[in-house]
Scaffold this active site. Structure first.
Site, short mmCIF file in Angstrom:
data_model
loop_
_atom_site.label_atom_id
_atom_site.label_comp_id
_atom_site.label_asym_id
_atom_site.label_seq_id
_atom_site.Cartn_x
_atom_site.Cartn_y
_atom_site.Cartn_z
N ARG A 59 -0.33 14.24 -4.75
CA ARG A 59 0.75 14.17 -3.76
C ARG A 59 0.98 15.54 -3.12
O ARG A 59 1.18 15.65 -1.91
CB ARG A 59 2.03 13.66 -4.42
CG ARG A 59 1.97 12.20 -4.80
CD ARG A 59 3.34 11.65 -5.16
NE ARG A 59 3.69 11.87 -6.53
CZ ARG A 59 3.57 10.97 -7.51
NH1 ARG A 59 3.06 9.78 -7.24
NH2 ARG A 59 3.94 11.24 -8.74
N ASP B 227 3.46 -1.62 0.88
CA ASP B 227 3.31 -2.10 -0.49
C ASP B 227 3.68 -3.59 -0.52
O ASP B 227 4.45 -4.06 0.32
CB ASP B 227 4.22 -1.31 -1.44
CG ASP B 227 3.77 -1.42 -2.90
OD1 ASP B 227 3.15 -0.46 -3.40
OD2 ASP B 227 4.03 -2.46 -3.54
N PHE C 41 -0.36 1.01 -0.70
CA PHE C 41 -0.03 0.91 -2.13
C PHE C 41 0.97 2.03 -2.47
O PHE C 41 0.78 2.82 -3.38
CB PHE C 41 -1.30 1.01 -3.00
CG PHE C 41 -2.35 0.00 -2.65
CD1 PHE C 41 -2.30 -1.28 -3.18
CD2 PHE C 41 -3.39 0.32 -1.76
CE1 PHE C 41 -3.27 -2.23 -2.85
CE2 PHE C 41 -4.35 -0.61 -1.43
CZ PHE C 41 -4.31 -1.89 -1.97
N CYS D 243 -7.62 4.25 -10.34
CA CYS D 243 -7.02 4.50 -11.65
C CYS D 243 -7.62 3.58 -12.70
O CYS D 243 -7.02 3.34 -13.74
CB CYS D 243 -5.51 4.32 -11.58
SG CYS D 243 -5.03 2.64 -11.12
N ASP E 22 -4.15 4.07 -2.66
CA ASP E 22 -3.99 4.29 -4.10
C ASP E 22 -3.70 2.95 -4.79
O ASP E 22 -2.60 2.71 -5.28
CB ASP E 22 -2.84 5.28 -4.35
CG ASP E 22 -2.66 5.58 -5.82
OD1 ASP E 22 -3.61 5.39 -6.61
OD2 ASP E 22 -1.54 5.99 -6.21
N ALA F 6 -1.96 -5.32 1.30
CA ALA F 6 -2.61 -4.20 1.97
C ALA F 6 -3.88 -4.63 2.71
O ALA F 6 -4.14 -4.16 3.83
CB ALA F 6 -2.95 -3.11 0.96
N1 SAH Z 1 0.71 5.61 -4.89
C1 SAH Z 1 1.80 5.21 -5.74
C2 SAH Z 1 1.36 4.36 -6.90
C3 SAH Z 1 0.65 3.10 -6.52
S1 SAH Z 1 0.64 1.90 -7.77
C4 SAH Z 1 2.57 6.44 -6.21
O1 SAH Z 1 2.11 7.57 -5.95
O2 SAH Z 1 3.62 6.29 -6.81
C5 SAH Z 1 -0.01 0.52 -6.99
C6 SAH Z 1 0.93 -0.19 -6.03
O3 SAH Z 1 0.19 -1.19 -5.38
C7 SAH Z 1 2.11 -0.91 -6.67
O4 SAH Z 1 3.30 -0.44 -6.10
C8 SAH Z 1 1.91 -2.40 -6.31
O5 SAH Z 1 3.14 -3.03 -5.97
C9 SAH Z 1 1.03 -2.30 -5.10
N2 SAH Z 1 0.14 -3.43 -4.83
C10 SAH Z 1 -0.62 -4.13 -5.68
N3 SAH Z 1 -1.39 -5.02 -5.03
C11 SAH Z 1 -1.11 -4.87 -3.71
C12 SAH Z 1 -1.60 -5.49 -2.51
N4 SAH Z 1 -2.55 -6.42 -2.54
N5 SAH Z 1 -1.08 -5.07 -1.34
C13 SAH Z 1 -0.14 -4.10 -1.29
N6 SAH Z 1 0.34 -3.49 -2.38
C14 SAH Z 1 -0.13 -3.86 -3.58
#
Ligand code: SAH
Length: 475
Positions: free
Chosen positions: A289, A327, A305, A421, A381, A361
């Site tokens: 970040r 998200d 995400f 991850c 992410d 997404a």
């Molecule tokens: N980048 C974030 C962490 C991401 S965790 C940070 O720095 O805090 C992954 C995220 O993806 C979660 O919030 C989850 O709600 C979202 N997610 C999972 N599948 C998804 C999809 N198909 N479309 C959009 N968001 C999604």
């Protein structure tokens, strides 16, 4: 920014002193009762009323390949590596492991429900594993982290204990200001939990400790309520334990009446340690970040995400012109909006145009491209797409699609930041997959940097290395 961090520094010092000097030590006596019930014996039947003494050791002998792995310090003994064992133990018993010549190899926590049958606490020469053993280990880790996150850093949220990577297999502990979150990946920790939680809360001056469960461990806990209930357990146990040990329950300290507020690199964030994803926040992306902040000046940023807006806030403080947080989760995006509010005093955050987009997404990226929307910097992410080995191919396919879709909304000369991850996807496969997808889209990536784990998420064995991220320029 400098002065605001300095102001906050004062508050940290205050907070720490206040809690360590004035907060009474937290009461975890119920963990003793839980340990007793878990071990399945009454206090009278156990040696000195001490559940640790009541826990039976399971003695195991292992095959050649398991022996080799354990000698190298591997933290797991898989069920198939066991040649013979004294008896069928219960979750939380100590497993004492011998090689084929009956020499001591290692000692760990036994879990009959898990293919990872033993999680190793100690390799090498025999040693007593008791309350003092756990206290020493916890103290070593807490001191390490205290050094790493001096008050100057503007950060009071970090991983205190990183599971098997740091000799505490199946147990993760994160700190959010004065709230500790302990996350368990196996019920085998239950008889020993108080020996970890007590020193940890004392050393950090914590105000409260919250318990979280991984999905696998919750299944093991719930199965106790069904027909395979072990004979030794009293009838009333499962229901009681299910309440006392529910995911998100308070193990000790002050009840929570809202989100926990904490600092990360001088930014104010909230998280829900009881119900939020992981332990409430993705602490492992802190350094990535900060790298995005350095790249974001003057740019239109898309954070896919986005969860609670971690990357978005850094981009805003870094001077981004606009930020979109995308998200699928509405509560996560609501928290992202509140996180922007918490940082209104920062000019970049106050001045940026921030938009949240609740959508899938994959679909949304295609729709944005079709609508002609584009960005200078895109963060991708996603969650782990491969929790099992059989899902690796599909996960790589998803990474390839997301690369193509992200490039579809990235302006020429833009920045792509893409993280994975999933421990099951190797970094070689991940980076190769992204490069191939970008080439196919006619926009080969020019790498700026590849990054991995931050210092509070040390990697201690091969499977512990899950996080990889690429920073690339795209023509
Ligand atoms: N980048 C974030 C962490 C991401 S965790 C940070 O720095 O805090 C992954 C995220 O993806 C979660 O919030 C989850 O709600 C979202 N997610 C999972 N599948 C998804 C999809 N198909 N479309 C959009 N968001 C999604």
């Amino acid at each position: 920014m400098r002065s605001s961090i300095a102001q906050r520094k004062g508050r940290f010092v205050c907070a720490r002193k206040t809690y360590s000097e004035e907060m009474p030590e937290l009461d975890f006596s119920q963990l003793g009762r839980i340990a007793e019930r878990w071990v399945g014996r009454t206090a009278e039947r156990s040696a000195a009323g001490d559940p640790l003494a009541a826990a039976q050791n399971v003695t195991l002998r292992v095959d050649r390949s398991a022996e080799r792995a354990l000698r190298k310090g591997h933290p797991w003994l898989f069920a198939q590596g066991i040649r013979d064992q004294s008896h069928d133990g219960r979750a939380g018993d100590f497993a004492v492991i011998f090689d084929r010549r009956r020499n001591f190899l290692a000692l760990g926590l036994y879990d009959p429900e898990s293919p990872i049958r033993v999680r190793i606490l100690h390799h090498g020469k025999p040693t007593p594993v008791d309350a003092a053993f756990f206290a020493r280990r916890v103290q070593g880790l807490a001191e390490l982290r205290a050094k790493l996150f001096s008050d100057d850093a503007g950060t009071n949220a970090y991983r205190l204990i990183n599971g098997e990577n740091e000799g505490m297999p199946g147990l993760v502990a994160d700190r959010y200001a004065n709230t500790l979150v302990v996350k368990l990946y196996t019920t085998a920790w239950l008889p020993h939990l108080r020996h970890v939680v007590r020193p940890l809360s004392r050393l950090t001056g914590a105000q409260r400790v919250v318990l979280r469960w991984s999905r696998g461990a919750t299944r093991a806990l719930n199965s106790l309520g069904e027909s395979e209930l072990p004979d030794e357990l009293p009838d009333e146990l499962p229901g009681e334990l299910a309440d006392e040990l529910a995911d998100g329950v308070l193990l000790g300290g002050l009840a929570l009446d809202g989100p926990v507020l904490f600092w990360e690199n001088g930014l104010r964030f909230e998280c829900d340690p009881c119900r939020g994803q992981k332990t409430g926040f993705f602490l492992d992306q802190r350094d990535n970040r900060a790298r995005v902040e350095a790249l974001a000046g003057g740019k239109d940023v898309l954070n896919t995400f986005a969860y609670t807006g971690g990357f978005s806030l850094y981009a805003a403080r870094g001077g981004a012109k606009s930020v979109v947080s995308l998200d699928a989760s509405a509560p996560a995006l609501q928290a992202a909006q509140r996180n922007f509010e918490h940082n209104r005093a920062i000019p970049g955050v106050a001045g940026v145009h921030h938009e949240t987009l609740r959508a899938d997404a994959f679909r949304s990226l295609a729709e944005l491209a079709a609508a002609g929307r584009d960005f200078d910097l895109v963060v991708v992410d996603p969650p782990s797409f491969a929790s099992r080995q059989g899902e690796v191919e599909r996960a790589l396919g998803a990474y390839a699609s997301l690369t193509r879709l992200a490039l579809g909304v990235l302006r020429p000369g833009g920045d792509l930041i893409f993280a994975s991850c999933s421990a099951r996807i190797t970094s070689d496969d991940f980076f190769a997959c992204l490069h191939a997808a970008a080439r196919r889209a006619g926009r080969p990536l020019r790498e700026i940097e590849r990054t991995a784990h931050p210092a509070d998420h040390p990697v201690g064995f091969e499977q512990g290395a899950y996080l990889k991220c690429i920073f690339a320029k795209v023509p």
